[in-house]
Scaffold this motif. Structure first.
Motif, PDB file in Angstrom:
ATOM      1  N   ILE A  45     -12.816  -6.894   7.880  1.00 35.95           N
ATOM      2  CA  ILE A  45     -11.370  -6.774   7.656  1.00 35.95           C
ATOM      3  C   ILE A  45     -10.890  -7.857   6.703  1.00 35.95           C
ATOM      4  N   VAL A  46     -11.314  -9.095   6.958  1.00 39.50           N
ATOM      5  CA  VAL A  46     -10.866 -10.206   6.112  1.00 39.50           C
ATOM      6  C   VAL A  46     -11.416 -10.046   4.695  1.00 39.50           C
ATOM      7  N   GLU A  47     -12.645  -9.573   4.563  1.00 43.58           N
ATOM      8  CA  GLU A  47     -13.208  -9.350   3.227  1.00 43.58           C
ATOM      9  C   GLU A  47     -12.434  -8.275   2.477  1.00 43.58           C
ATOM     10  N   LEU A  48     -12.020  -7.219   3.177  1.00 41.14           N
ATOM     11  CA  LEU A  48     -11.202  -6.186   2.525  1.00 41.14           C
ATOM     12  C   LEU A  48      -9.889  -6.779   2.023  1.00 41.14           C
ATOM     13  N   LEU A  49      -9.246  -7.594   2.833  1.00 36.22           N
ATOM     14  CA  LEU A  49      -7.995  -8.225   2.412  1.00 36.22           C
ATOM     15  C   LEU A  49      -8.219  -9.183   1.251  1.00 36.22           C
ATOM     16  N   ASN A  50      -9.304  -9.950   1.306  1.00 33.99           N
ATOM     17  CA  ASN A  50      -9.635 -10.864   0.219  1.00 33.99           C
ATOM     18  C   ASN A  50      -9.880 -10.089  -1.078  1.00 33.99           C
ATOM     19  N   SER A  51     -10.608  -8.995  -0.991  1.00 32.04           N
ATOM     20  CA  SER A  51     -10.873  -8.183  -2.182  1.00 32.04           C
ATOM     21  C   SER A  51      -9.581  -7.598  -2.742  1.00 32.04           C
ATOM     22  N   VAL A  91      -5.403  -7.604  -6.994  1.00 28.84           N
ATOM     23  CA  VAL A  91      -4.006  -7.727  -7.424  1.00 28.84           C
ATOM     24  C   VAL A  91      -3.845  -8.892  -8.391  1.00 28.84           C
ATOM     25  N   VAL A  92      -4.475 -10.022  -8.080  1.00 29.35           N
ATOM     26  CA  VAL A  92      -4.383 -11.182  -8.972  1.00 29.35           C
ATOM     27  C   VAL A  92      -4.948 -10.820 -10.348  1.00 29.35           C
ATOM     28  N   ASP A  93      -6.094 -10.162 -10.375  1.00 27.87           N
ATOM     29  CA  ASP A  93      -6.694  -9.777 -11.654  1.00 27.87           C
ATOM     30  C   ASP A  93      -5.856  -8.719 -12.372  1.00 27.87           C
ATOM     31  N   ARG A  94      -5.192  -7.853 -11.630  1.00 27.25           N
ATOM     32  CA  ARG A  94      -4.327  -6.830 -12.233  1.00 27.25           C
ATOM     33  C   ARG A  94      -3.121  -7.469 -12.912  1.00 27.25           C
ATOM     34  N   VAL A  95      -2.578  -8.493 -12.266  1.00 24.21           N
ATOM     35  CA  VAL A  95      -1.394  -9.160 -12.815  1.00 24.21           C
ATOM     36  C   VAL A  95      -1.752  -9.891 -14.101  1.00 24.21           C
ATOM     37  N   SER A  96      -2.874 -10.631 -14.083  1.00 26.56           N
ATOM     38  CA  SER A  96      -3.281 -11.354 -15.281  1.00 26.56           C
ATOM     39  C   SER A  96      -4.697 -11.880 -15.107  1.00 26.56           C
ATOM     40  N   LEU A  97      -5.463 -11.803 -16.186  1.00 30.17           N
ATOM     41  CA  LEU A  97      -6.794 -12.396 -16.183  1.00 30.17           C
ATOM     42  C   LEU A  97      -6.763 -13.831 -16.702  1.00 30.17           C
ATOM     43  N   ASP A  98      -5.579 -14.295 -17.093  1.00 30.45           N
ATOM     44  CA  ASP A  98      -5.435 -15.679 -17.543  1.00 30.45           C
ATOM     45  C   ASP A  98      -5.685 -16.626 -16.376  1.00 30.45           C
ATOM     46  N   ARG A  99      -6.239 -17.792 -16.696  1.00 32.25           N
ATOM     47  CA  ARG A  99      -6.423 -18.823 -15.670  1.00 32.25           C
ATOM     48  C   ARG A  99      -5.068 -19.429 -15.328  1.00 32.25           C
ATOM     49  N   HIS A 100      -4.769 -19.453 -14.032  1.00 30.31           N
ATOM     50  CA  HIS A 100      -3.512 -20.025 -13.570  1.00 30.31           C
ATOM     51  C   HIS A 100      -3.763 -20.646 -12.206  1.00 30.31           C
ATOM     52  N   HIS A 101      -3.135 -21.782 -11.964  1.00 29.57           N
ATOM     53  CA  HIS A 101      -3.402 -22.481 -10.704  1.00 29.57           C
ATOM     54  C   HIS A 101      -2.975 -21.664  -9.483  1.00 29.57           C
ATOM     55  N   LEU A 102      -1.954 -20.844  -9.598  1.00 30.85           N
ATOM     56  CA  LEU A 102      -1.552 -20.014  -8.463  1.00 30.85           C
ATOM     57  C   LEU A 102      -2.539 -18.874  -8.219  1.00 30.85           C
ATOM     58  N   LYS A 153      -5.752 -19.093  -8.888  1.00 30.06           N
ATOM     59  CA  LYS A 153      -6.896 -19.775  -8.272  1.00 30.06           C
ATOM     60  C   LYS A 153      -6.613 -20.059  -6.808  1.00 30.06           C
ATOM     61  N   ARG A 154      -5.397 -20.524  -6.516  1.00 27.17           N
ATOM     62  CA  ARG A 154      -5.042 -20.826  -5.131  1.00 27.17           C
ATOM     63  C   ARG A 154      -5.134 -19.576  -4.260  1.00 27.17           C
ATOM     64  N   ALA A 155      -4.595 -18.463  -4.745  1.00 23.33           N
ATOM     65  CA  ALA A 155      -4.633 -17.220  -3.976  1.00 23.33           C
ATOM     66  C   ALA A 155      -6.075 -16.787  -3.708  1.00 23.33           C
ATOM     67  N   LYS A 156      -6.912 -16.837  -4.738  1.00 22.67           N
ATOM     68  CA  LYS A 156      -8.307 -16.430  -4.567  1.00 22.67           C
ATOM     69  C   LYS A 156      -9.061 -17.393  -3.665  1.00 22.67           C
ATOM     70  N   ASP A 157      -8.806 -18.699  -3.803  1.00 20.17           N
ATOM     71  CA  ASP A 157      -9.482 -19.681  -2.959  1.00 20.17           C
ATOM     72  C   ASP A 157      -9.070 -19.542  -1.496  1.00 20.17           C
TER      73      ASP A 157
END
Length: 124
Positions: free
Chosen positions: A73-79, A84-95, A97-101
Motif C-alpha cells: 500500500i505504501v509503495e503504491l502511494l509512494n509511486s 505526480v511530481v514528475d508530471r508537474v515538472s522534471l526540473d530539480r526542485h527542493h520541494l 526532492k522532499r516529496a520523493k524522499d
C-alpha cells in the motif's frame, strides 16, 4: 463545483464497478512500471504463504500479513507521489526532492514494520 472531475458523476454499483477497474489498472501499472513494487510483491508472495505455514496464533498471522500488505500500500502511494511530481515538472526542485524522499521514507518505515512485527510474533 467548478473544478471537479467530469468522471465523478457515477453513483451506486456503477461507481463501485468503475472504481474496481481503476484499481486493477493501477495495480497493473505499478507492476509493469515500478521495479520496487515488483520486488515487494515478490516479497509478499513469499511471506504471506509463509505466515499461513508458520505455527502462530490467528492474531499473529493477521498482523504478519497486514504488515506485508502495508508495504504494498505504501509503495503504491509512494509511486503515485513520484508520478505526480514528475508530471508537474522534471526540473530539480527542493520541494520535489522532499516529496520523493518523504515517500521513500514511508516505504522504509513500512519495511521496518514488517521486520518488527514478524520478529515480535515469532520470538514472542
Amino acid at each position: 463545483m467548478l473544478n471537479e472531475s467530469p468522471f465523478k458523476g457515477k453513483t451506486g454499483l456503477q461507481r463501485i464497478w468503475n472504481a474496481f477497474h481503476y484499481s486493477m489498472a493501477g495495480l497493473r501499472a505499478a507492476f509493469a512500471g515500478e521495479q520496487a513494487f515488483r520486488q515487494e510483491a515478490l516479497l509478499a508472495a513469499v511471506l504471506i504463504p509463509l505466515a499461513f505455514w508458520l505455527p502462530v496464533s490467528g492474531i499473529g498471522r493477521a498482523a504478519m500479513i497486514a504488515s506485508v500488505l502495508l508495504v504494498l500500500i505504501v509503495e503504491l502511494l509512494n509511486s503515485a507521489i513520484e508520478a505526480v511530481v514528475d508530471r508537474v515538472s522534471l526540473d530539480r526542485h527542493h520541494l520535489s526532492k522532499r516529496a520523493k524522499d518523504i515517500g521513500s521514507a514511508a516505504v522504509l518505515l513500512s519495511l521496518l514494520d514488517v521486520a518488527v512485527v514478524w520478529a515480535c510474533v515469532l520470538i514472542g
